[in-house]
Design an enzyme around this catalytic site. Structure first.
Site, PDB file in Angstrom:
ATOM      1  N   CYS A  76       0.827  -1.209   0.000  1.00  0.00           N
ATOM      2  CA  CYS A  76       0.000   0.000   0.000  1.00  0.00           C
ATOM      3  C   CYS A  76       0.862   1.261   0.000  1.00  0.00           C
ATOM      4  O   CYS A  76       0.706   2.137  -0.840  1.00  0.00           O
ATOM      5  CB  CYS A  76      -0.939   0.024   1.207  1.00  0.00           C
ATOM      6  N   HIS A  77       1.804   1.360   0.962  1.00  0.00           N
ATOM      7  CA  HIS A  77       2.610   2.573   1.042  1.00  0.00           C
ATOM      8  C   HIS A  77       4.087   2.270   1.237  1.00  0.00           C
ATOM      9  O   HIS A  77       4.846   3.114   1.708  1.00  0.00           O
ATOM     10  CB  HIS A  77       2.082   3.482   2.159  1.00  0.00           C
ATOM     11  N   GLY A  78       4.485   1.014   0.955  1.00  0.00           N
ATOM     12  CA  GLY A  78       5.911   0.687   0.922  1.00  0.00           C
ATOM     13  C   GLY A  78       6.605   0.566   2.258  1.00  0.00           C
ATOM     14  O   GLY A  78       7.691   1.107   2.428  1.00  0.00           O
TER      15      GLY A  78
END
Lengths: 418, 259, 176
Positions: free
Chosen positions: C140-142
């Site tokens: 999703c956001h690393g």
């Protein structure tokens, strides 16, 4: 509406841009209300309270309820057993429906007795009858949701009423069901509509209140307010009176919810719906019984349905059936007698609706149905032509002028000013 | 005020008549119902835990062969006074179907407190097939699902007698004075001394019936004690508030010159 | 009228009493209406599960559902245990020794919920991206997690949570 100057600067800032506070001040503090309203005028705000209570508990129940034929009954039992305070919320909703109708029926009979439907309040009255119709539809659909035996068979019987319509009746019933019997599609749509309709009621209630505030409340004398000496501000006088009425209502309501929660229900609805077996005695909820009696009194399918809806339709045109210029039943000696006869007739119809349709009950149902329509369609128009009414008092502040017995009694009940 | 009284009198009369009609219908359609004195009736009603436990034993050893208890989980037995270990032990005596497992198969395992009480038949058809076409109803709501439920079931369990000589009892039916129509498919379940009570209390047929009805009343309304206790507090609060808000209204209205 | 002042005092008192009771009553009503949204009794009763771990071979991981969320159970290789234990505490955003996160070093049990915004990180199946630290990687956001499920890189603030669990036997653990 006059813009107000409020002490609180924040309130003032908002009110200057969005005059909600001025509006509330106008509707509550300035709103002049006749000072002689009896406790029967509590029922309006009480009905409003009941509506809010039903919507609040209903939204909560919807959070836990599953509108599917395989899960509806079990999800209601889960609410009763596992959801925190679920039993309380469901019993409030279940009994709340009955109490909402009790309040609204008393409200309606009050309007009938004191002529609250007469000019200039005809639309106010018609909006009220619309609210009653919406309430009936909402209550009916809500009763289907637990998917017990009474839910299922009630839904079957009532939707079948529409099959009485010539030519298209059958198609309408299939359309209502979304199938060939009351089944899952029916349950889903009833759930959706049961959720929607209360908000339609809220809309009509707002119109009802706007119409009410146009000319203000009627009063037990049925005469117009003649000046400032006849009125008092709604707040704090009627807010305090309404609050007391509300507490009394809640006391009675709580007794039902906590000690006799199933008193007004049917044991059969704790049996899961079974499409293959009809319970021995199916009766609608008590608030539909008078209409149910009318339906069964007519020995013809279409006729029964027409008379049943006619019983409500006649209320819509009531302002034009009763043309007597005197509003309050206090000053109409003959009307008063007929009013109580109608009241007794409605109670008799309710009693007959719970009885099996056989023998003497059928005869009585027909007589009571005939009387109901006789009252509205013949008695009221004729009375408004021939009745000799008593002289009206000159104003609310001086009701004794003319020496009427009723007005005198009203004055006697009041406590002397300390 | 007088009108209000008359109106409310009328409405209560109406409701009264409806209720009278309802119970009359129930009585007329059914058979002879004896009234029993229950600890759980009335505004101060409570469940007698010892009786509930005995009733559970009767249900387990007699009724549960044919009747399910689908809305009751083992964890609910805490309300009968069992502790967590006892409940685990009771649950472990039953097998429930779980799955599918990693191979995609359903499998049986010992029940845990979170499981529902297993029904004797997998579905209604199986239940009918095993009982000569009659469906033994689930008992978890039975006391609420019958008019005058507790007394009715008590009467039903204790009213199996020999049929009057002029009456013909068909094969597979049984004569019961409390049942509507007097012909019931269920054979007499209790004869007295059916179950050995550990606490040595009465094992007459009446005592068995009273215990199992108490248990079923609890199963129907497990919230009953809490409901009535809360109700008393609420009513006391509201009664006080009736007086206080009436006084407030009187004082606020004291400067209104009427008439 | 001579008692006007006492009368006014009494009037104020009774009005205040009414308003107070109204507030108390309203609060008493609001409480159940809010509490009903908390987990129900049947939901709470299902809060623990038992998992058979005998079939998980070294290097393999399984995902089980507990309280409606994924729980990652990984049978770690010696290499993975080694790197997890050797991590320098100064490099960690949420410093925690590997030994505090496991009951048996070879078996890592963690909640498969990224502590950033609740996505399920990748890295369970063979061939999935495991991130820069060979543990898990949240797409999703690393966020990158190491072989102990500790946050090493990316926006997540804390390590992957460790659910309460116990060994019932060598091959069965009870989560919750």
């Amino acid at each position: 509406m006059q813009m107000q100057n409020f002490k609180n600067p924040v309130v003032n800032w908002i009110d200057h841009r969005l005059p909600v506070f001025s509006f509330m001040h106008h509707e509550l503090n300035e709103y002049p209300t006749p000072k002689n309203l009896s406790y029967l005028w509590n029922l309006g705000s009480l009905a409003g309270f009941a509506l809010v209570m039903m919507i609040a508990t209903g939204i909560i129940l919807a959070m836990h309820y599953t509108p599917h034929v395989d899960h509806a009954f079990a999800s209601v039992e889960r609410i009763m057993r596992d959801v925190n305070h679920g039993w309380l919320i469901r019993y409030i909703h279940m009994n709340g429906a009955s109490f909402f109708f009790i309040v609204v029926y008393i409200h309606i009979f009050r309007g009938l007795y004191y002529g609250s439907y007469k000019a200039p309040r005809e639309l106010l009255w018609i909006l009220g009858v619309m609210i009653l119709l919406l309430m009936m539809a909402t209550a009916f659909m809500g009763y289907v949701l637990p998917w017990g035996q009474m839910s299922f068979w009630g839904a079957t019987v009532i939707t079948n009423l529409f099959s009485a319509i010539p030519f298209i009746g059958e198609s309408i019933v299939v359309w209502l069901w979304g199938g060939f019997s009351v089944d899952n599609p029916t349950l889903s749509r009833f759930f959706a509509l049961h959720y929607l309709m209360p908000f339609m009621i809220v809309g009509v209630v707002l119109l009802h209140i706007i119409a009410l505030h146009r000319f203000g409340s009627n009063n037990p004398l049925g005469i117009d307010v003649s000046g400032k000496q006849d009125t008092i501000p709604f707040h704090p006088y009627y807010t305090s009176k309404d609050l007391f009425g509300l507490v009394v209502f809640l006391t009675i309501f709580a007794s039902a919810v906590f000690f006799y929660p199933n008193f007004l229900g049917h044991p059969d609805n704790y049996i899961p719906a079974n499409p293959l077996q009809t319970p021995a005695h199916i009766v609608p909820e008590w608030y539909f019984l008078p209409f149910y009696a009318i339906l069964r009194a007519i020995p013809d399918k279409l006729g029964g349905v027409l008379f049943m809806f006619g019983a409500i339709a006649v209320l819509f045109v009531l302002p034009w059936l009763d043309k007597s210029p005197v509003r309050s039943g206090r000053f109409r000696p003959i009307f008063k007698v007929f009013f109580w006869l109608l009241f007794a007739d409605c109670i008799l119809l309710g009693y007959l609706g719970a009885k099996p349709a056989e023998g003497i009950y059928v005869v009585l149902s027909r007589l009571a149905t005939a009387w109901y329509f006789f009252h509205f369609l013949l008695v009221l128009p004729v009375l408004s032509l021939i009745e000799r009414t008593r002289p009206l008092p000159q104003s609310i502040s001086a009701p004794i002028i003319g020496g009427m017995a009723m007005a005198g009694a009203a004055a006697k009940r009041e406590k002397p000013d300390a | 005020m007088r009108k209000l009284n008359t109106l409310s009198l009328g409405l209560s009369l109406w409701l009264g008549m409806i209720m009278a009609t309802g119970s009359a219908l129930a009585a007329g359609a059914g058979g002879k119902i004896t009234e029993h004195d229950w600890s759980f009736s009335g505004p101060f009603g409570y469940f007698d835990q010892a009786s509930l436990q005995r009733g559970f034993q009767v249900y387990r050893e007699v009724c549960s062969g044919c009747h399910g208890l689908e809305f009751i989980s083992f964890r609910n037995f805490a309300e009968l006074g069992y502790n967590e270990d006892e409940i685990k032990a009771i649950a472990a005596e039953y097998e429930v179907v779980d799955g599918p497992n990693d191979e995609g198969e359903m499998f049986e395992r010992a029940a845990i407190p979170a499981d529902r009480y297993p029904s004797p038949f997998p579905n209604e058809n199986a239940a009918r097939a095993a009982n000569g076409g009659a469906y033994p109803p689930d008992l978890s709501l039975i006391v609420k699902a019958r008019p005058n439920g507790a007394n009715y079931i008590y009467s039903l369990l204790t009213s199996y007698t020999d049929a009057p000589s002029e009456m013909d009892v068909p094969e597979g039916m049984h004569y019961n004075e409390a049942y509507a129509g007097q012909m019931i498919a269920m054979a007499a379940p209790l004869y007295g001394e059916d179950v050995d009570y550990a606490d040595g209390s009465d094992t007459s047929i009446e005592a068995h019936a009273a215990d199992v009805v108490s248990f079923l009343a609890w199963a129907s309304e497990p919230e009953m004690e809490k409901r009535k206790r809360t109700g008393l507090a609420v009513l006391i609060f509201l009664s006080v508030m009736c007086v206080v808000s009436y006084k407030a209204k009187q004082y606020i209205w004291s400067d209104v010159k009427k008439a | 009228m001579s008692e006007a002042t006492t009368d006014k005092g009494r009037r104020d008192f009774i009005v205040v009493a009414t308003n107070t009771m109204m507030a108390v009553g309203a609060a008493a009503v609001v409480y159940p209406l809010i509490d009903q949204m908390n987990p129900a009794a049947d939901t709470l009763a299902l809060a623990s599960i038992e998992v058979n771990i005998a079939g998980i071979t070294e290097g393999q991981a399984i995902t089980v559902k507990w309280r409606g969320k994924p729980v990652f159970i990984r049978h770690r290789t010696a290499d993975e245990i080694q790197t997890a234990a050797a991590a320098n505490m100064d490099d960690l955003r949420d410093p925690q020794v590997d030994g505090d996160r496991v009951q048996k070093p070879e078996l890592l049990v963690i909640e498969g919920i990224c502590t950033h915004l609740g996505c399920v990180p990748l890295g369970q199946k063979i061939g999935e991206v495991k991130g820069d630290y060979n543990g898990w990687f949240c797409p999703c956001h690393g966020s990158h997690y190491d072989t102990s499920g500790r946050i090493r890189k990316g926006p997540a603030p804390t390590n992957l949570g460790v659910p309460p669990y116990e060994f019932i036997s060598d091959s069965v653990i009870k989560i919750g």
